[in-house]
Enzyme design. Structure first.
Site, PDB file in Angstrom:
ATOM      1  N   PRO A   9       0.791  -1.222   0.000  1.00  0.00           N
ATOM      2  CA  PRO A   9       0.000   0.000   0.000  1.00  0.00           C
ATOM      3  C   PRO A   9       0.826   1.276   0.000  1.00  0.00           C
ATOM      4  CG  PRO A   9      -0.136  -1.124   2.119  1.00  0.00           C
ATOM      5  CD  PRO A   9       0.527  -2.067   1.170  1.00  0.00           C
ATOM      6  N   ASN A  10       0.302   2.228  -0.756  1.00  0.00           N
ATOM      7  CA  ASN A  10       0.830   3.597  -0.873  1.00  0.00           C
ATOM      8  C   ASN A  10       2.084   3.700  -1.735  1.00  0.00           C
ATOM      9  OD1 ASN A  10      -1.178   4.883   0.796  1.00  0.00           O
ATOM     10  ND2 ASN A  10      -0.238   3.819   2.511  1.00  0.00           N
ATOM     11  N   ARG A  39       5.400  11.981  -3.125  1.00  0.00           N
ATOM     12  CA  ARG A  39       5.322  12.504  -1.760  1.00  0.00           C
ATOM     13  C   ARG A  39       6.545  11.989  -0.995  1.00  0.00           C
ATOM     14  NH1 ARG A  39       1.590  14.627  -3.692  1.00  0.00           N
ATOM     15  NH2 ARG A  39      -0.598  14.804  -3.100  1.00  0.00           N
ATOM     16  N   TYR A  87      11.691   8.426   0.619  1.00  0.00           N
ATOM     17  CA  TYR A  87      11.583   7.369  -0.406  1.00  0.00           C
ATOM     18  C   TYR A  87      12.215   7.732  -1.745  1.00  0.00           C
ATOM     19  CZ  TYR A  87       8.315   5.547   3.048  1.00  0.00           C
ATOM     20  OH  TYR A  87       7.764   5.076   4.212  1.00  0.00           O
ATOM     21  N   ASN A 121       7.954  -5.881  -1.478  1.00  0.00           N
ATOM     22  CA  ASN A 121       7.971  -4.777  -0.529  1.00  0.00           C
ATOM     23  C   ASN A 121       6.537  -4.671  -0.015  1.00  0.00           C
ATOM     24  OD1 ASN A 121       7.975  -2.479   0.968  1.00  0.00           O
ATOM     25  ND2 ASN A 121       9.056  -1.215  -0.542  1.00  0.00           N
ATOM     26  N   ALA A 136       3.388  -1.078   4.493  1.00  0.00           N
ATOM     27  CA  ALA A 136       2.889  -1.121   5.882  1.00  0.00           C
ATOM     28  C   ALA A 136       2.402  -2.518   6.280  1.00  0.00           C
ATOM     29  CB  ALA A 136       1.777  -0.099   6.058  1.00  0.00           C
ATOM     30  N   HIS A 138       4.365  -4.860   8.707  1.00  0.00           N
ATOM     31  CA  HIS A 138       4.314  -4.774  10.166  1.00  0.00           C
ATOM     32  C   HIS A 138       2.987  -5.251  10.744  1.00  0.00           C
ATOM     33  CE1 HIS A 138       7.694  -2.313   9.036  1.00  0.00           C
ATOM     34  NE2 HIS A 138       6.907  -1.413   8.472  1.00  0.00           N
ATOM     35  N   ASP A 146       1.373 -15.894   5.967  1.00  0.00           N
ATOM     36  CA  ASP A 146       0.849 -17.253   5.739  1.00  0.00           C
ATOM     37  C   ASP A 146       0.870 -17.614   4.259  1.00  0.00           C
ATOM     38  OD1 ASP A 146       0.451 -17.651   8.434  1.00  0.00           O
ATOM     39  OD2 ASP A 146      -1.718 -17.316   8.380  1.00  0.00           O
ATOM     40  N   GLU A 164      12.671  -9.857   0.672  1.00  0.00           N
ATOM     41  CA  GLU A 164      11.922  -8.732   1.246  1.00  0.00           C
ATOM     42  C   GLU A 164      12.756  -7.467   1.052  1.00  0.00           C
ATOM     43  OE1 GLU A 164      11.096  -9.312   5.416  1.00  0.00           O
ATOM     44  OE2 GLU A 164      10.408  -7.245   5.694  1.00  0.00           O
ATOM     45  N   HIS A 218      12.925  -3.208   1.443  1.00  0.00           N
ATOM     46  CA  HIS A 218      12.409  -1.925   1.926  1.00  0.00           C
ATOM     47  C   HIS A 218      13.288  -0.807   1.387  1.00  0.00           C
ATOM     48  CE1 HIS A 218       9.502  -3.817   4.441  1.00  0.00           C
ATOM     49  NE2 HIS A 218      10.449  -4.660   4.819  1.00  0.00           N
ATOM     50  N   ILE A 219      12.639   0.217   0.894  1.00  0.00           N
ATOM     51  CA  ILE A 219      13.365   1.349   0.310  1.00  0.00           C
ATOM     52  C   ILE A 219      14.136   2.085   1.411  1.00  0.00           C
ATOM     53  CG2 ILE A 219      13.057   3.565  -0.871  1.00  0.00           C
ATOM     54  CD1 ILE A 219      10.428   2.254  -2.071  1.00  0.00           C
ATOM     55  N   SER A 220      13.458   2.326   2.520  1.00  0.00           N
ATOM     56  CA  SER A 220      14.093   3.026   3.651  1.00  0.00           C
ATOM     57  C   SER A 220      14.689   1.997   4.608  1.00  0.00           C
ATOM     58  CB  SER A 220      13.054   3.881   4.383  1.00  0.00           C
ATOM     59  OG  SER A 220      12.043   3.056   4.953  1.00  0.00           O
ATOM     60  N   ARG A 274      14.014   3.944  11.812  1.00  0.00           N
ATOM     61  CA  ARG A 274      12.761   4.701  11.887  1.00  0.00           C
ATOM     62  C   ARG A 274      11.979   4.327  13.154  1.00  0.00           C
ATOM     63  NH1 ARG A 274       9.904   4.576   6.220  1.00  0.00           N
ATOM     64  NH2 ARG A 274       8.784   6.295   7.232  1.00  0.00           N
ATOM     65  N   ARG A 277       8.158   0.034  13.055  1.00  0.00           N
ATOM     66  CA  ARG A 277       8.642  -0.471  11.756  1.00  0.00           C
ATOM     67  C   ARG A 277       9.758  -1.498  11.925  1.00  0.00           C
ATOM     68  NH1 ARG A 277       6.204   3.159   8.058  1.00  0.00           N
ATOM     69  NH2 ARG A 277       5.973   5.225   8.972  1.00  0.00           N
TER      70      ARG A 277
HETATM   71  O1  CA2 Z   1      10.827   1.534   3.244  1.00  0.00           O
HETATM   72  C1  CA2 Z   1       9.941   0.880   2.707  1.00  0.00           C
HETATM   73  O2  CA2 Z   1      10.039   0.430   1.571  1.00  0.00           O
HETATM   74  C2  CA2 Z   1       8.627   0.644   3.447  1.00  0.00           C
HETATM   75  O3  CA2 Z   1       8.186  -0.682   3.143  1.00  0.00           O
HETATM   76  C3  CA2 Z   1       7.658   1.662   2.913  1.00  0.00           C
HETATM   77  C4  CA2 Z   1       6.310   1.648   3.635  1.00  0.00           C
HETATM   78  C5  CA2 Z   1       6.471   1.694   5.139  1.00  0.00           C
HETATM   79  O4  CA2 Z   1       5.211   1.529   5.774  1.00  0.00           O
HETATM   80  C6  CA2 Z   1       7.421   0.620   5.637  1.00  0.00           C
HETATM   81  O5  CA2 Z   1       7.578   0.756   7.030  1.00  0.00           O
HETATM   82  C7  CA2 Z   1       8.772   0.741   4.954  1.00  0.00           C
HETATM   83  C8  CA2 Z   1       5.469   2.846   3.193  1.00  0.00           C
HETATM   84  C9  CA2 Z   1       5.223   2.925   1.735  1.00  0.00           C
HETATM   85  C10 CA2 Z   1       4.555   4.232   1.465  1.00  0.00           C
HETATM   86  O6  CA2 Z   1       5.120   4.742   0.288  1.00  0.00           O
HETATM   87  C11 CA2 Z   1       5.009   6.060   0.052  1.00  0.00           C
HETATM   88  C12 CA2 Z   1       5.769   6.551  -0.963  1.00  0.00           C
HETATM   89  C13 CA2 Z   1       5.735   7.890  -1.247  1.00  0.00           C
HETATM   90  C14 CA2 Z   1       4.906   8.730  -0.536  1.00  0.00           C
HETATM   91  C15 CA2 Z   1       4.135   8.229   0.477  1.00  0.00           C
HETATM   92  C16 CA2 Z   1       4.178   6.895   0.779  1.00  0.00           C
END
Ligand code: CA2
Length: 152
Positions: A18-19, A26, A31, A82, A85, A88, A95, A106, A108-110, A115, A119
Site C-alpha cells: 500500500p501507498n 510525496r 523514499y 515490498n 505497511a 508490520h 501465511d 523482502e 524496503h526502500i528506507s 525509523r 517499523r
Molecule cells: O521503506 C519501505 O520500503 C517501506 O516498506 C515503505 C512503507 C512503510 O510503511 C514501511 O515501514 C517501509 C510505506 C510505503 C509508502 O510509500 C510512500 C511513498 C511515497 C509517498 C508516500 C508513501
C-alpha cells in the site's frame, strides 16, 4: 521451507504494498524521487539483461497481494516483495508466503530500523530468504541481481 531454496524458473514476481503507488510524488526525503513506474522500468530492463521474466504489481489491498502470491506460488522462480505497511501487520501475507517454496526477497526502500519502533518488526522476515533495507529504490535491482546469483 529450506533455508536457501533454489529458484526453479526464471520468472520473478515483484509485489508492492500500500501507498507505494505514491512513490516519487510525496515524502522524497524518505523514499526518493523515482516513481513506481521508474522502478518497474528499471526492473524490466535489468530483468531482460539477466534473462529473467518479470511480473510487477502494486496494490493497496491486502487480499490482492495474497491472490498474486497464490497465483505464482508453484511456478515463480522467486518473489521480491515490498509489503510496505503490511510488513508490520499482516499475518495473512506471511501465511501466503509460507506456502511458497521459492526464494522470497523482502525489500524496503528506507532503513526501517532507523525509523519508528513499530517499523522494526516484520512478519514477512520470518519466511524471507533475504531481507534488504535502506538502499533506496536501487534495492529492487540489488534483489534481482541476487535472484540471478541464486540461479547460478
Ligand atoms: O521503506 C519501505 O520500503 C517501506 O516498506 C515503505 C512503507 C512503510 O510503511 C514501511 O515501514 C517501509 C510505506 C510505503 C509508502 O510509500 C510512500 C511513498 C511515497 C509517498 C508516500 C508513501
Amino acid at each position: 521451507m529450506p533455508d536457501n531454496p533454489t529458484p526453479r524458473s526464471r520468472e520473478v514476481t515483484i509485489l508492492n504494498g500500500p501507498n507505494l503507488n505514491l512513490l516519487g510524488k510525496r515524502q522524497p526525503h524518505i523514499y526518493g524521487h523515482e516513481t513506481l513506474a521508474d522502478v518497474e522500468a528499471a526492473c524490466r530492463k535489468l530483468g531482460a539483461e539477466l534473462g529473467l521474466a518479470i511480473r510487477f504489481h502494486q496494490s493497496n489491498r491486502e487480499y490482492e497481494i495474497i491472490d498474486w502470491i497464490h497465483e505464482v506460488r508453484e511456478t515463480a522462480g522467486a518473489i521480491i516483495i515490498n509489503p510496505a505497511a503490511f510488513t508490520h501487520t499482516s499475518v495473512a501475507i506471511l501465511d501466503a508466503l509460507a506456502t511458497c517454496e521459492c526464494p522470497i526477497l523482502e525489500v524496503h526502500i528506507s532503513n526501517v530500523h532507523r525509523r519508528e519502533a513499530f517499523r522494526h518488526h516484520s512478519y514477512v522476515s520470518a519466511v524471507a530468504t533475504t531481507v534488504m533495507a535502506g538502499a533506496g529504490t536501487h534495492g529492487y535491482q540489488l534483489a534481482l541481481r541476487h535472484v540471478a546469483h541464486l540461479m547460478g
